[in-house]
Each structure stands twice: as structure tokens, then as C-alpha cells.
Design an enzyme around this catalytic site. Structure first.
Site, PDB file in Angstrom:
ATOM      1  N   ASP A  61       1.112   3.371 -19.163  1.00 42.47           N
ATOM      2  CA  ASP A  61       0.376   2.963 -20.349  1.00 42.47           C
ATOM      3  C   ASP A  61      -1.161   3.511 -20.522  1.00 42.47           C
ATOM      4  O   ASP A  61      -1.525   4.495 -21.405  1.00 42.47           O
ATOM      5  CB  ASP A  61       0.189   1.612 -20.891  1.00 42.47           C
ATOM      6  CG  ASP A  61       1.549   1.133 -21.333  1.00 42.47           C
ATOM      7  OD1 ASP A  61       2.192   1.824 -21.436  1.00 42.47           O
ATOM      8  OD2 ASP A  61       1.474  -0.140 -21.617  1.00 42.47           O
ATOM      9  N   ARG A 128       6.481   8.797   4.775  1.00 50.40           N
ATOM     10  CA  ARG A 128       7.424   8.383   3.683  1.00 50.40           C
ATOM     11  C   ARG A 128       8.330   9.543   2.996  1.00 50.40           C
ATOM     12  O   ARG A 128       9.492   9.461   2.727  1.00 50.40           O
ATOM     13  CB  ARG A 128       6.797   7.527   2.723  1.00 50.40           C
ATOM     14  CG  ARG A 128       6.487   6.055   2.884  1.00 50.40           C
ATOM     15  CD  ARG A 128       5.733   5.449   1.880  1.00 50.40           C
ATOM     16  NE  ARG A 128       5.422   4.008   2.389  1.00 50.40           N
ATOM     17  CZ  ARG A 128       4.778   3.176   1.832  1.00 50.40           C
ATOM     18  NH1 ARG A 128       4.104   3.417   0.536  1.00 50.40           N
ATOM     19  NH2 ARG A 128       4.561   1.967   2.397  1.00 50.40           N
ATOM     20  N   GLU A 213      -4.163   1.761  -9.718  1.00 47.60           N
ATOM     21  CA  GLU A 213      -3.294   2.765  -9.721  1.00 47.60           C
ATOM     22  C   GLU A 213      -3.404   3.769 -10.997  1.00 47.60           C
ATOM     23  O   GLU A 213      -2.961   4.730 -11.075  1.00 47.60           O
ATOM     24  CB  GLU A 213      -2.001   2.027  -9.732  1.00 47.60           C
ATOM     25  CG  GLU A 213      -1.034   3.112  -9.080  1.00 47.60           C
ATOM     26  CD  GLU A 213       0.385   2.539  -8.469  1.00 47.60           C
ATOM     27  OE1 GLU A 213       0.401   1.425  -8.059  1.00 47.60           O
ATOM     28  OE2 GLU A 213       1.473   3.042  -8.705  1.00 47.60           O
ATOM     29  N   SER A 229      -3.796   1.251  -1.521  1.00 46.89           N
ATOM     30  CA  SER A 229      -4.156   0.877  -2.791  1.00 46.89           C
ATOM     31  C   SER A 229      -4.751  -0.174  -3.189  1.00 46.89           C
ATOM     32  O   SER A 229      -5.689  -0.229  -4.142  1.00 46.89           O
ATOM     33  CB  SER A 229      -2.833   1.086  -3.607  1.00 46.89           C
ATOM     34  OG  SER A 229      -2.002   0.165  -3.122  1.00 46.89           O
ATOM     35  N   LEU A 230      -4.714  -1.416  -2.382  1.00 43.15           N
ATOM     36  CA  LEU A 230      -5.599  -2.626  -2.657  1.00 43.15           C
ATOM     37  C   LEU A 230      -6.922  -2.374  -2.497  1.00 43.15           C
ATOM     38  O   LEU A 230      -7.696  -2.903  -3.242  1.00 43.15           O
ATOM     39  CB  LEU A 230      -4.595  -3.680  -2.106  1.00 43.15           C
ATOM     40  CG  LEU A 230      -3.298  -4.101  -2.456  1.00 43.15           C
ATOM     41  CD1 LEU A 230      -2.733  -5.122  -1.621  1.00 43.15           C
ATOM     42  CD2 LEU A 230      -3.251  -4.465  -3.982  1.00 43.15           C
TER      43      LEU A 230
END
Ligand SMILES: Cc1cc2nc3c(=O)[nH]c(=O)nc-3n(C[C@H](O)[C@H](O)[C@H](O)COP(=O)(O)OP(=O)(O)OC[C@H]3O[C@@H](n4cnc5c(N)ncnc54)[C@H](O)[C@@H]3O)c2cc1C
Length: 365
Positions: A61, A128, A213, A229-230
Site C-alpha cells: 500500500d 538465500r 520495509e 530489517s528490524l
């Protein structure tokens, strides 16, 4: 805090943000919130993909909203897929963390063969994106949609002690991880791109900041390191507080009026079916392994549904689908433009990393 308010759009005039237009889901009505400063922290976009690890709200969004408001959006092609997510019919896409492979678990194909040593020197501990592509290749070769994460050779006492949550969740689906290999598959996990910010969280729109994010300060490059990311949220959240203090010192109050163009005729289509179609398409054509032809197909889909932006919507769920369309198109377009492979973006037709592509793709309305 207003829990049930869904932000629809930003109030922007002459590249300055004055607040947000929100939809009150309980009262089914729009509300305007004015603010000297607006901070976007709406999270990622993993839900654009059928298989993902993300919470329900991760529909991109904030990126769509900021883009419509004229903000720059960057690095949309860089999405990280997590290699090992529980893959059982009826079970949630529960993430089986890297720590399990760190403890010594093996990845095996559906024929029981351990395959990662064939793909990378670090075997199961390779980055990853490499593990994801190896899994997808094994699935293709064995004509199966499953590989297994196998802990059965490890000490069961240690396994239960180290991974109580994974043990418990798998047990709920009748899997004893000390004796049964865990069926896993890759899933969309983290968005490296997003609303472009500088290193203090400012976007290209005055008074609009972004962190977490939804934002793209560029610190994760093309492939975030796990667990950063935190930290990103903490660092940039704090910096925004500092920066807005300065911004507010010279703030000149203005109160422009806004008209809402969301009250257009609804399109009368089945948004739930469209959303499902989009999620499958994103996984197939814009997923961890991309090709020029697949991306062009995806863009055709987005072109086709472009007419929806001339129509209104009837609820927040429909607004979400329109945001997903807008954001999905940016991901596909950037992925098609980037004719190389780098980090989370992999093209079968351009598998190498090219020096001349050491640059960002930026969208601006
Ligand atoms: C399973 C899993 C495990 C992870 N593990 C780690 C880890 O170990 N370490 C690490 O660093 N990172 C990890 N991550 C990534 C990390 O959790 C996320 O990147 C981070 O939580 C994002 O935080 P955020 O504040 O940006 O967004 P979120 O925490 O997603 O919050 C977004 C908020 O915005 C609201 N929102 C969204 N759209 C709207 C709208 N239109 N109107 C109003 N409100 C809206 C949502 O309701 C939500 O409250 C993990 C992610 C997942 C999914």
C-alpha cells in the site's frame, strides 16, 4: 492510535504532503487527517505473491500511495525469497529459519538426495537466492513441488531444545521434526526496494518520510542480509524523529483544500478473483526466476487491468487490490528493464551481473 483506519492516499499539493485520506472501515466513510509531517511505515509487499511469509497487510500500500503522490520509488525488482517455508496443504506458510540449516539440517529433493553441495561450496548455508534457485531447479528436475529440510540425523534432544516453536508448529500438522523431514518450498519474504529515501528518511516529497520495509534508503542493496530489517526500522525511525524536529522549526503553516477523486463509478468486477490471479501471476512470472518473455506477459496483464484506475472502489479490500496492481506493475517493469542478474533479481536470459547495471531504477509518476 486508530486501528481500523485504512490510508487510501496522501494529501499532496506542490510536492508537499499535508496529511492523509483514510477510510474508516467500521463507519464505511472517508476521513481526512492533516499533519505537518507524515511518516509512511506500512511494511512490505510479500502478499503480492501466492506463496509468501508475510502478514496479511503486506500488500505494498505505502509504495502505491507514495507513488501516486509523486514520490520516487526505487529498486522495485529486488525482492528476497526465503528458501525454506513450510509447504503442507492447509498449513500456513510458516518460516523455517536459517538457524535450522545452521544447526546442520540438510535439504533433500523428493528422491531423498541431498543436493546443495552440488550448487555451492557453502551447501545449505549458501545465500538465500542461491538456495532458492537450487530448490526450484531440483523441483523442476524431479517434477515435484516439494523438497525436504531434514533434521533427522541431528540429536533429537538438541533439536527440540533449539527449535521449540518449529517443533510445536510442525507437530500441529502431525510432523515430528526429529523423525520426519519437513516439506518446504521458497516464498516471497522481504522487499529491498520501496519509497526512495535519503539517510534521514526523507522522501522526494516535502514533509513525507518513510521507514521500515516500505522504504528504500538503499542500505540493503539488492539482497538484504538476514535480520537487518528490524535494525533498519530502529535506525531510520529514530533518524526521522530527529530530522522532523529540524523540519518543524521552520514550518510555515498552510491549509490547502483537497478534492477526492475516489468517488468514481465502481468497475463492478470480482476483485477477489482478480487478486488471486495477480498472486499466481506474480509467483509464476515475477518470482525468484524471471525471464523477458514471462515479464512481458505479466506486463500485459497489468496493462489490461489499467482501466480500473478510471473507476472507484467500494471497500478497503478493493483499494488494496488496486495498490497491488500498481506495485506489481512496477516490480515487473523494473525486472524487465534490468537486463542482468543481481541479488534478489535473477533473469534466466541474463544470468550474469553486469558492471554497467550498477545503478538504480527509479519510478516517478
Ligand atoms: C516470518 C518473518 C520473519 C522475519 N524475521 C525477521 C528477523 O528475524 N529479523 C529481521 O530483521 N527481520 C525479519 N523479518 C522482516 C521484518 O519482520 C519486517 O521487515 C518488518 O517487521 C517490517 O516492519 P515495518 O514496521 O516496516 O512494517 P510492518 O511491521 O509490516 O507494519 C506495517 C503496518 O502498517 C499498517 N498498514 C499497512 N498498510 C496500511 C494502510 N493502507 N493504512 C493503514 N495502515 C496500514 C499495517 O497494518 C501494519 O500495522 C521477518 C519477516 C517475516 C514475515
Amino acid at each position: 492510535m486508530l486501528e481500523i483506519h485504512y490510508v487510501v492516499d496522501l494529501l499532496v499539493r506542490e510536492n508537499t504532503c499535508y496529511g492523509v485520506l483514510a477510510y474508516d472501515r467500521d463507519r464505511r466513510s472517508f476521513r481526512v487527517f492533516r499533519g505537518k509531517v507524515v511518516v509512511l511505515a506500512t511494511g512490505g509487499l510479500g502478499r503480492l505473491f501466492e506463496h509468501n511469509t508475510n502478514p496479511e497487510i503486506a500488500t505494498g500500500d505505502g509504495i502505491a500511495i507514495a507513488f501516486r503522490a509523486g514520490a520516487e520509488v526505487m529498486d522495485m525488482e529486488f525482492i528476497q525469497f526465503h528458501p525454506t517455508v513450510l509447504n503442507l496443504p492447509g498449513a500456513p506458510r510458516f518460516l523455517i529459519s536459517e538457524a535450522v540449516r545452521g544447526e546442520g539440517a540438510y535439504l533433500r529433493n523428493c528422491q531423498g538426495q541431498r543436493f546443495m553441495p552440488r550448487y555451492h561450496d557453502l551447501a545449505e548455508l549458501a545465500p538465500r537466492d542461491i538456495v532458492v534457485r537450487a530448490i526450484l531447479k531440483e523441483m523442476a528436475v524431479t517434477n515435484s513441488n516439494i523438497v525436504y529440510l531434514d533434521l533427522t540425523h541431528l540429536d533429537p534432544v538438541v533439536v527440540r531444545l533449539r527449535f521449540p516453536n518449529i517443533t510445536k508448529t510442525c507437530a500441529a500438522y502431525k510432523l515430528d521434526i526429529t523423525v520426519d523431514p519437513i516439506p518446504v518450498a521458497p516464498a516471497a519474504h522481504y522487499m529491498m526496494g520501496g519509497v526512495k529515501t535519503n539517510l534521514v528518511g526523507e522522501t522526494s516529497v516535502r514533509g513525507l518520510y518513510a521507514c521500515g520495509e516500505v522504504s528504500c534508503p538503499g542500505v540493503h542493496g539488492a539482497n538484504r542480509l538476514a535480520s537487518n530489517s528490524l535494525l533498519d526500522g530502529l535506525v531510520f525511525g529514530g533518524r526521522i524523529v530527529e530530522e522532523t524536529r529540524k523540519f518543524l522549526k521552520d514550518y510555515q503553516p498552510r491549509r490547502p483544500e483537497f478534492a477526492c477523486d475516489w468517488l468514481l463509478e465502481p468497475a463492478g468486477i470480482d476483485y477477489a478473483a482478480l487478486r488471486k490471479e495477480l498472486e499466481v501471476l506474480m509467483g509464476d512470472k515475477v518470482g525468484p526466476v524471471r525471464s523477458g518473455s514471462g515479464l512481458k506477459e505479466a506486463l500485459k496483464f497489468f496493462d489490461h487491468w489499467g482501466y480500473l484506475f478510471r473507476h472507484g472502489v467500494e471497500d478497503a479490500g478493493q483499494m488494496e487490490v488496486k495498490n497491488m496492481l500498481q506495485v506489481g506493475e512496477m516490480v515487473a517493469e523494473a525486472a524487465l528493464a534490468r537486463r542482468e542478474s543481481r541479488g534478489g533479481h535473477y533473469r534466466v536470459d541474463y544470468p550474469d551481473t553486469r558492471r554497467r547495471w550498477q545503478k538504480h531504477i527509479i519510478f516517478r509518476r
